[in-house]
Design a protein around this motif. Sequence first.
Motif, PDB file in Angstrom:
ATOM      1  N   LEU A 254      -5.186   1.785   5.506  1.00  0.00           N
ATOM      2  CA  LEU A 254      -6.412   2.198   6.346  1.00  0.00           C
ATOM      3  C   LEU A 254      -6.720   3.320   5.806  1.00  0.00           C
ATOM      4  O   LEU A 254      -7.907   3.824   6.403  1.00  0.00           O
ATOM      5  N   VAL A 255      -6.285   4.153   4.677  1.00  0.00           N
ATOM      6  CA  VAL A 255      -6.718   5.399   4.324  1.00  0.00           C
ATOM      7  C   VAL A 255      -6.975   5.125   2.939  1.00  0.00           C
ATOM      8  O   VAL A 255      -6.467   4.459   2.024  1.00  0.00           O
ATOM      9  N   ASN A 256      -8.247   5.809   2.429  1.00  0.00           N
ATOM     10  CA  ASN A 256      -8.601   6.004   1.081  1.00  0.00           C
ATOM     11  C   ASN A 256      -7.586   6.570   0.303  1.00  0.00           C
ATOM     12  O   ASN A 256      -7.094   7.501   0.406  1.00  0.00           O
ATOM     13  N   PRO A 257      -7.124   5.597  -0.864  1.00  0.00           N
ATOM     14  CA  PRO A 257      -6.136   6.077  -1.752  1.00  0.00           C
ATOM     15  C   PRO A 257      -6.616   7.003  -2.744  1.00  0.00           C
ATOM     16  O   PRO A 257      -5.552   7.378  -3.622  1.00  0.00           O
ATOM     17  N   LYS A 258      -7.807   7.429  -2.879  1.00  0.00           N
ATOM     18  CA  LYS A 258      -8.222   8.243  -3.895  1.00  0.00           C
ATOM     19  C   LYS A 258      -7.410   9.391  -4.266  1.00  0.00           C
ATOM     20  O   LYS A 258      -6.985   9.812  -5.372  1.00  0.00           O
ATOM     21  N   VAL A 259      -7.012  10.411  -3.319  1.00  0.00           N
ATOM     22  CA  VAL A 259      -6.397  11.505  -3.276  1.00  0.00           C
ATOM     23  C   VAL A 259      -5.051  11.247  -3.782  1.00  0.00           C
ATOM     24  O   VAL A 259      -4.547  11.993  -4.939  1.00  0.00           O
ATOM     25  N   ALA A 260      -4.222  10.074  -3.381  1.00  0.00           N
ATOM     26  CA  ALA A 260      -2.961   9.995  -3.802  1.00  0.00           C
ATOM     27  C   ALA A 260      -2.910   9.467  -5.386  1.00  0.00           C
ATOM     28  O   ALA A 260      -2.037   9.588  -6.164  1.00  0.00           O
ATOM     29  N   GLU A 261      -4.013   8.705  -5.736  1.00  0.00           N
ATOM     30  CA  GLU A 261      -4.248   7.935  -7.041  1.00  0.00           C
ATOM     31  C   GLU A 261      -4.345   9.318  -8.019  1.00  0.00           C
ATOM     32  O   GLU A 261      -3.759   9.307  -9.098  1.00  0.00           O
ATOM     33  N   VAL A 262      -5.215  10.116  -7.850  1.00  0.00           N
ATOM     34  CA  VAL A 262      -5.313  11.347  -8.471  1.00  0.00           C
ATOM     35  C   VAL A 262      -3.991  12.121  -8.556  1.00  0.00           C
ATOM     36  O   VAL A 262      -3.786  12.622  -9.813  1.00  0.00           O
ATOM     37  N   LEU A 263      -3.404  12.374  -7.439  1.00  0.00           N
ATOM     38  CA  LEU A 263      -1.877  13.051  -7.673  1.00  0.00           C
ATOM     39  C   LEU A 263      -1.077  12.262  -8.693  1.00  0.00           C
ATOM     40  O   LEU A 263      -0.101  12.646  -9.436  1.00  0.00           O
ATOM     41  N   ALA A 264      -0.953  10.976  -8.253  1.00  0.00           N
ATOM     42  CA  ALA A 264      -0.159  10.105  -9.075  1.00  0.00           C
ATOM     43  C   ALA A 264      -0.479  10.277 -10.828  1.00  0.00           C
ATOM     44  O   ALA A 264       0.613  10.305 -11.664  1.00  0.00           O
ATOM     45  N   ASP A 265      -1.711  10.226 -11.153  1.00  0.00           N
ATOM     46  CA  ASP A 265      -2.192  10.372 -12.447  1.00  0.00           C
ATOM     47  C   ASP A 265      -1.522  11.588 -12.889  1.00  0.00           C
ATOM     48  O   ASP A 265      -1.129  11.813 -13.982  1.00  0.00           O
ATOM     49  N   GLN A 266      -1.699  12.814 -12.139  1.00  0.00           N
ATOM     50  CA  GLN A 266      -1.059  14.192 -12.502  1.00  0.00           C
ATOM     51  C   GLN A 266       0.144  14.241 -12.817  1.00  0.00           C
ATOM     52  O   GLN A 266       0.707  14.780 -13.795  1.00  0.00           O
ATOM     53  N   VAL A 267       0.838  13.415 -12.102  1.00  0.00           N
ATOM     54  CA  VAL A 267       2.410  13.542 -12.065  1.00  0.00           C
ATOM     55  C   VAL A 267       2.922  12.478 -12.921  1.00  0.00           C
ATOM     56  O   VAL A 267       4.575  12.347 -13.258  1.00  0.00           O
ATOM     57  N   GLY A 268       2.295  11.394 -13.535  1.00  0.00           N
ATOM     58  CA  GLY A 268       2.626  10.317 -14.076  1.00  0.00           C
ATOM     59  C   GLY A 268       3.518   9.129 -13.382  1.00  0.00           C
ATOM     60  O   GLY A 268       4.517   8.854 -13.694  1.00  0.00           O
ATOM     61  N   ALA A 269       2.941   9.204 -11.995  1.00  0.00           N
ATOM     62  CA  ALA A 269       3.459   8.215 -11.041  1.00  0.00           C
ATOM     63  C   ALA A 269       2.501   7.080 -10.957  1.00  0.00           C
ATOM     64  O   ALA A 269       1.534   7.050 -11.200  1.00  0.00           O
ATOM     65  N   LYS A 270       3.185   6.167  -9.957  1.00  0.00           N
ATOM     66  CA  LYS A 270       2.293   4.983  -9.663  1.00  0.00           C
ATOM     67  C   LYS A 270       2.258   5.037  -8.024  1.00  0.00           C
ATOM     68  O   LYS A 270       2.709   6.150  -7.481  1.00  0.00           O
ATOM     69  N   THR A 271       1.334   4.357  -7.685  1.00  0.00           N
ATOM     70  CA  THR A 271       1.204   4.211  -6.132  1.00  0.00           C
ATOM     71  C   THR A 271       1.230   2.624  -5.800  1.00  0.00           C
ATOM     72  O   THR A 271       1.372   1.963  -6.237  1.00  0.00           O
ATOM     73  N   THR A 272       1.779   3.025  -4.508  1.00  0.00           N
ATOM     74  CA  THR A 272       2.085   1.489  -3.626  1.00  0.00           C
ATOM     75  C   THR A 272       1.952   1.762  -2.167  1.00  0.00           C
ATOM     76  O   THR A 272       2.116   3.148  -1.491  1.00  0.00           O
ATOM     77  N   VAL A 273       1.455   0.589  -1.347  1.00  0.00           N
ATOM     78  CA  VAL A 273       1.283   0.818   0.053  1.00  0.00           C
ATOM     79  C   VAL A 273       2.631   0.948   0.667  1.00  0.00           C
ATOM     80  O   VAL A 273       3.390   0.080   0.445  1.00  0.00           O
ATOM     81  N   LEU A 274       2.673   2.148   1.572  1.00  0.00           N
ATOM     82  CA  LEU A 274       3.875   2.000   2.567  1.00  0.00           C
ATOM     83  C   LEU A 274       3.084   1.972   3.894  1.00  0.00           C
ATOM     84  O   LEU A 274       2.382   2.808   4.269  1.00  0.00           O
ATOM     85  N   ASN A 275       3.404   0.803   4.804  1.00  0.00           N
ATOM     86  CA  ASN A 275       2.545   0.671   6.005  1.00  0.00           C
ATOM     87  C   ASN A 275       3.037   1.303   6.990  1.00  0.00           C
ATOM     88  O   ASN A 275       4.182   1.433   7.553  1.00  0.00           O
ATOM     89  N   PRO A 276       2.081   2.253   7.799  1.00  0.00           N
ATOM     90  CA  PRO A 276       2.621   2.989   8.842  1.00  0.00           C
ATOM     91  C   PRO A 276       2.405   2.299  10.288  1.00  0.00           C
ATOM     92  O   PRO A 276       2.714   2.630  11.269  1.00  0.00           O
ATOM     93  N   LEU A 277       2.010   0.975  10.193  1.00  0.00           N
ATOM     94  CA  LEU A 277       1.805   0.198  11.070  1.00  0.00           C
ATOM     95  C   LEU A 277       1.236   0.469  12.385  1.00  0.00           C
ATOM     96  O   LEU A 277       1.300   0.251  13.361  1.00  0.00           O
ATOM     97  N   GLU A 278       0.209   1.180  11.980  1.00  0.00           N
ATOM     98  CA  GLU A 278      -0.765   1.463  13.079  1.00  0.00           C
ATOM     99  C   GLU A 278      -1.928   0.557  13.257  1.00  0.00           C
ATOM    100  O   GLU A 278      -2.552   0.500  14.094  1.00  0.00           O
ATOM    101  N   SER A 279      -1.914  -0.444  12.431  1.00  0.00           N
ATOM    102  CA  SER A 279      -2.777  -1.705  12.787  1.00  0.00           C
ATOM    103  C   SER A 279      -1.898  -2.975  12.627  1.00  0.00           C
ATOM    104  O   SER A 279      -0.806  -3.057  11.936  1.00  0.00           O
ATOM    105  N   LYS A 280      -2.276  -4.139  13.141  1.00  0.00           N
ATOM    106  CA  LYS A 280      -1.585  -5.287  12.871  1.00  0.00           C
ATOM    107  C   LYS A 280      -1.567  -5.928  11.600  1.00  0.00           C
ATOM    108  O   LYS A 280      -2.449  -5.921  10.916  1.00  0.00           O
ATOM    109  N   PRO A 281      -0.217  -5.978  11.173  1.00  0.00           N
ATOM    110  CA  PRO A 281      -0.116  -6.431   9.868  1.00  0.00           C
ATOM    111  C   PRO A 281      -0.126  -7.899   9.727  1.00  0.00           C
ATOM    112  O   PRO A 281      -0.461  -8.607  10.774  1.00  0.00           O
ATOM    113  N   SER A 282      -0.078  -8.447   8.660  1.00  0.00           N
ATOM    114  CA  SER A 282      -0.040  -9.925   8.302  1.00  0.00           C
ATOM    115  C   SER A 282       0.902 -10.737   8.882  1.00  0.00           C
ATOM    116  O   SER A 282       0.600 -11.711   9.581  1.00  0.00           O
ATOM    117  N   GLY A 283       2.035 -10.162   9.316  1.00  0.00           N
ATOM    118  CA  GLY A 283       3.106 -10.558  10.078  1.00  0.00           C
ATOM    119  C   GLY A 283       3.223  -9.981  11.354  1.00  0.00           C
ATOM    120  O   GLY A 283       2.400  -9.939  12.250  1.00  0.00           O
TER     121      GLY A 283
END
Length: 304
Positions: A254-283
């Motif tokens: 539910l949060v724009n990933p742009k900032v995290a993606e910029v940081l990942a590019d800077q440090v040579g990392a990847k991004t992935t979703v970790l669900n804070p469960l603030e909204s109903k998930p698929s299960g």
Amino acid sequence: MMSGFSRSHAICLLAGAALLTTAACGSSGETAAQGSTKPHVVAAFYPLQWLTEQVGGSDVAVTVLTAPGVEPHDLELGIKQVTEIQDAALTVYIKGVQPAVDDAVDQDTGFDAATAVATLPAGDHAEEGEEEHTVSYDPHIWLDPARLATVATKLGERLAAADPAHAQAFKDRAAKTADALGALDREFAAGLATCRTKTLVTAHEAFGYLADRYKLKQVGITLDPEQEPSPARLSEVGKLARTEGVTTIFTEALVNPKVAEVLADQVGAKTTVLNPLESKPSGDYMSAMRDNLKTLQTALGCTA
């Protein structure tokens, strides 16, 4: 996060009253079955809805204030939702997540889940321009299954007091739910016991309780998901990520990933979703938390 009944919220309520509709006021939650004779319990957002349904079972009618896909912090209440809270046998919420709900709840019929557990202090690196938090603690208690088990037990007691005719059923379901959450807690403890790194770099600081429970270190890019970090904060987090060999920057659905993606590019990392469960998930809560465990194990290089 927004303050309680803001000017725009007040205007929305007045408009709703004048038009005899609340369709345009805030985000609509699920509504209780018409004519139900069961006690009506209002849950503020998804994890509390899940917990209330587990403990209340068929003996209560549960509605949720925050619609699926809506960021809980953004919730403003329409007049129908305010009325639901006022008429409910119990409202289950966490003070500090949704100031509008905090303002609307009657303390006699409100259950603040944060009062059932030991809380952690809020983060200490607020960015310039961030709004002041309404509480001094981190409200994301549902991301620690052990704490949520304690909340389940207390919720069973509150429902039993509200509806004595079904008191034992509430307590029995609360015990069963607490047992299931205890088993989940043990899965996390075993699965995260041996990992290459213990550092979580997250889009915002939602995972403090999970980190605290399983001896991880959370580094949030921001405290508030709606605020962009300063260049100094990005530089600070980037330096730490490189030093500690972080290979994954965690984002949220539910949060724009742009900032995290910029940081990942800077440090040579990847991004992935970790669900804070603030909204109903698929299960549901349990399956989503197990998905989080698998995500963490992969990202942190765990060997369990």
